[in-house]
Design a protein around this motif. Structure first.
Motif, short mmCIF file in Angstrom:
data_model
loop_
_atom_site.label_atom_id
_atom_site.label_comp_id
_atom_site.label_asym_id
_atom_site.label_seq_id
_atom_site.Cartn_x
_atom_site.Cartn_y
_atom_site.Cartn_z
N LYS A 28 0.89 -1.27 -0.02
CA LYS A 28 0.01 -0.10 0.06
C LYS A 28 0.76 1.23 -0.15
O LYS A 28 0.61 2.32 -0.58
CB LYS A 28 -0.71 -0.01 1.14
N GLY A 111 -0.50 -5.65 14.93
CA GLY A 111 -0.78 -4.40 15.42
C GLY A 111 0.02 -3.32 15.33
O GLY A 111 1.20 -3.53 15.55
N ASP A 134 0.20 5.99 6.31
CA ASP A 134 -1.26 6.24 5.80
C ASP A 134 -1.72 7.51 5.61
O ASP A 134 -2.40 7.63 4.70
CB ASP A 134 -2.18 5.72 6.87
P1 UTP Z 1 -3.66 0.24 9.14
O1 UTP Z 1 -4.49 -0.66 10.12
O2 UTP Z 1 -4.43 1.34 8.76
O3 UTP Z 1 -3.04 -0.48 7.98
O4 UTP Z 1 -2.43 0.53 9.80
P2 UTP Z 1 -3.46 -1.76 7.20
O5 UTP Z 1 -3.65 -2.75 8.35
O6 UTP Z 1 -2.23 -2.02 6.31
O7 UTP Z 1 -4.55 -1.44 6.25
P3 UTP Z 1 -6.12 -1.93 5.99
O8 UTP Z 1 -6.81 -1.35 7.24
O9 UTP Z 1 -5.99 -3.48 6.31
O10 UTP Z 1 -6.48 -1.53 4.79
C1 UTP Z 1 -1.65 1.87 9.97
C2 UTP Z 1 -0.22 1.90 9.69
O11 UTP Z 1 0.43 0.93 10.47
C3 UTP Z 1 1.15 -0.35 9.99
C4 UTP Z 1 0.38 -0.30 8.48
O12 UTP Z 1 1.26 -0.69 7.32
C5 UTP Z 1 0.02 1.30 8.10
O13 UTP Z 1 1.10 1.85 7.77
N1 UTP Z 1 0.91 -1.49 10.84
C6 UTP Z 1 -0.63 -1.85 11.01
C7 UTP Z 1 1.89 -2.35 10.82
O14 UTP Z 1 2.90 -2.10 10.31
N2 UTP Z 1 1.78 -3.36 11.42
C8 UTP Z 1 0.55 -3.77 11.92
O15 UTP Z 1 0.49 -5.16 12.51
C9 UTP Z 1 -0.70 -2.99 11.85
#
Ligand code: UTP
Length: 294
Positions: A28, A111, A134
């Protein structure tokens, strides 16, 4: 004396499920805003704020991130030989110096709090910045001060821990982490409490935690101990709440624009806003937009 902020953590190990199928093979954070990946915009914001070491917490299938922040020897050599100086400069200008990047793996997406905890050995015993890719930020007109720079300035004033906040309509506060406000100087204020996703009508303010932080290293031990919270994930907010019992937190109202690139709407808005600021294409793009909107 307060310690300078030299290192930043970029958690990029999430699965990006809201952007499937685009994020099946492409992280992403590597989706494009006008002419560079989201993550490059965020790294440039960190450079502007004086960050010298960039720690990426990655996961499987994210190897392209490492390549993006490395030299691309053949491409650079070819551009140079062909006299494509502008393209060559665009490729090399943002490259962190050799040894200024670290990559560690989260192994499983447990997380955001867990992702930050994974950087503990790389950060060591000093305060550090966290930038969630994000969110990308744009300075207010005529200023070169994106969100992290404003956080570093507030840190210079208050020390301790800093969280950037954004104002949302009161009806939306239940979707976010929300802060309570103490002494307030208009731009920055004392944070007296934090609550994750408060039920509608119960939020202590309409200021949400947005995606830029400066944290003291004591957060690592607390993150290691908090256990899973909302959504079965290890939450950064839970670690920060534990730290707030021992140390000061201040909030910064960012003077500029933010875009939530984790959602389709925010991603598209960012592309439009950044295109309208790009001297090479702004006029032509504005005309295209006017045509498309009738
Ligand atoms: P998000 O929950 O928005 O990202 O986490 P996600 O899980 O990639 O996106 P969705 O909700 O499934 O579409 C915010 C940021 O924290 C990082 C994500 O990569 C993002 O940049 N993150 C989140 C981690 O590095 N590790 C995790 O376990 C969760």
């Amino acid at each position: 004396m307060i310690k300078r902020i030299r290192k930043a953590v970029f958690p990029v190990a999430g699965l990006g499920t809201r952007f499937l199928p685009a994020t099946k093979a492409v992280p992403k954070e590597m989706l494009n805003i006008v002419d560079r990946p989201i993550l490059q915009h965020v790294v440039e914001e960190a450079i502007e704020a004086g960050i010298e070491h960039f720690c990426f917490v990655t996961g499987r299938n994210k190897g392209v991130i490492e390549d993006h922040f490395d030299m691309s020897y053949e491409l650079e050599d070819t551009l140079k030989r062909r006299g494509k100086n502008k393209e060559h400069a665009a490729m090399t200008a943002m490259l962190p110096a050799a040894g200024a990047t670290s990559f560690t793996r989260q192994q499983a997406p447990l997380g955001l709090g867990h992702a930050i905890w994974c950087a503990r050995e790389i950060i060591g015993d000093e305060p550090f910045a966290v930038l969630l890719p994000d969110m990308i930020t744009m300075s207010a007109k005529g200023s070169q001060r994106r969100c992290m720079k404003q956080c570093v300035e507030a840190y210079g004033q208050h020390g301790g821990n800093i969280i950037a906040v954004e104002t949302v309509p009161p009806a939306d506060t239940h979707k976010y982490g929300v802060v309570s406000i103490g002494a307030d100087n208009g731009h920055s204020f004392e944070i007296t409490g934090m609550v994750e996703k408060p039920p509608q009508g119960t939020a202590p303010s309409n200021l949400i935690i947005s995606g830029r932080y400066i944290l003291q290293p004591e957060i690592f031990e607390l993150l290691g101990a908090v256990g899973t919270g909302a959504g079965g994930e290890i939450q950064l907010t839970d670690g920060m709440k534990a730290l707030a019992a021992k140390q000061e937190f201040h909030g910064v109202r960012f003077d500029g624009r933010t875009f939530d690139c984790g959602s389709k709407l925010g991603f598209l808005s960012a592309n439009v806003a950044f295109a309208l600021e790009d001297a090479d294409i702004a006029d032509a793009f504005r005309a295209e937009l006017k045509g498309a909107l009738g």
